[in-house]
Design an enzyme around this catalytic site. Sequence first.
Site, PDB file in Angstrom:
ATOM      1  CE  LYS A 141      -3.808   1.921   2.815  1.00 31.01           C
ATOM      2  NZ  LYS A 141      -4.614   1.687   4.045  1.00 31.01           N
TER       3      LYS A 141
ATOM      4  CB  SER B 145      -7.951   3.179   3.158  1.00 30.36           C
ATOM      5  OG  SER B 145      -7.081   2.646   4.144  1.00 30.36           O
TER       6      SER B 145
ATOM      7  CB  SER C 138      -7.975   0.391   5.999  1.00 31.34           C
ATOM      8  OG  SER C 138      -8.714   1.570   6.191  1.00 31.34           O
TER       9      SER C 138
END
Length: 442
Positions: free
Chosen positions: A78, A153, A177
């Site tokens: 990420k 996310s 997330s």
Amino acid sequence: MTGPPASITAAATMLARGETTARALLDQALEKLDRDGDRFHAMLAFNPHAARDAEAADRARSQGTAAGPLHGIPLVLKDNIDLAGVPTTSGCRALAGAMPRRSAIIVERLRDAGAVIVGKTNLSEFSFEIRSRSSLGGDVLHPRAPHASAGGSSGGTAVAVAQGYALGGIGTDTGGSIRIPAAFNGLVGFRPAHGALPMQGIAPLAPSTDTVGPIARTVADAELLLAAMGHGVSVSALPRRIGVVREVFGANAAVDAVCATALDRLAEAGVTLVDLPALPADLNPGHGEHIVDAEFATAFDAYLASNFLPGSAPASLDVIVAGEAFLPDHAKALAARIAAKDRETASILARHQALAGHLGAACAALAIDALVYPTSQAIPDDLENPKGGWAPELAARSGWPALTVCAGFAANGMPVGIEFLAPPVNEGALFALARLIEATAV
């Protein structure tokens, strides 16, 4: 070239037998990326040294010095996790050139284990939402329903793993997330207990609840990633009694039906299901102030000041806002969180501690080892933030570890995740439960 393996575990076996190479695995991942192009907006950057790293992994293996089961395995990160030599953007245009001083600790551990980092994935800008929309990458789209969000996310990481751009990925989880996009994409996502893994070199959202963990195709793969990150999971027998959090069922009939079938499979395996009484109103995660609102600005400004090479990143959130190089959707949230900078957090964290105490007492009173509930009450069908409910906040606010695994599929073919939560001492039970669901999911 042989076909791509379905999991890290399978790839590790093929590598050990000489049936594939790290370079071949990387090339297969890049071929899938080339095939999809930017269709799903999953990737933000590529590791310019990935090919070199894969070839080095192959040389080490040929010399008998393979580091372990992750040696030569392609992974994604990420893009709020530092990889030396590649900007860490948090999805924000203002941070497009923000060059970290070094790799995050967990990335160093993964590379020491021989992993090959393919690149960095798109995300919700600043990790603010449970969809993945950023000013740098746009919306991460769901591969099974490209009109819909892939969740967030850590949505880009989930899509990259689901589509084969890597065999596993690393995301962050403050309030769901990792688990939400993993559930939406039919994957395994694990949020460790708060503090179980180091967060140095990772952009903060709320340090009191921030965690980092794996998104993987299988439970075994998640365990391998965790071990390489520095957190081995103790082997545990299947729990005999678990609690069902019924108050988070009921909002979505398709989700409830899939999860009810999963609960039936647990019962058939000899697990006794006990309904957990509803939470007291003052401890319900759907109410009250959120720790992100109180902690973000202070933490992120400190991160901007210390994490990057001089001159490569804005000095503060105020500078970012003034430059307007961020997602306009976040203007109000940024203003409110900057205004709340340095506010007290004791009352919010006291409620978190009270929730953990209440859940612990309930588990003891009912003689249960873990809790279970749908990861999300939403099945994404548009690009808005999915209205999935507060269930993922149970782990965030208690600090307990939680794991989501695919429970099955709705009639429209979309995956549905089921989540297990337990006190840290019972962490192994989460994996035992998830393995059972994984083995019997339909």
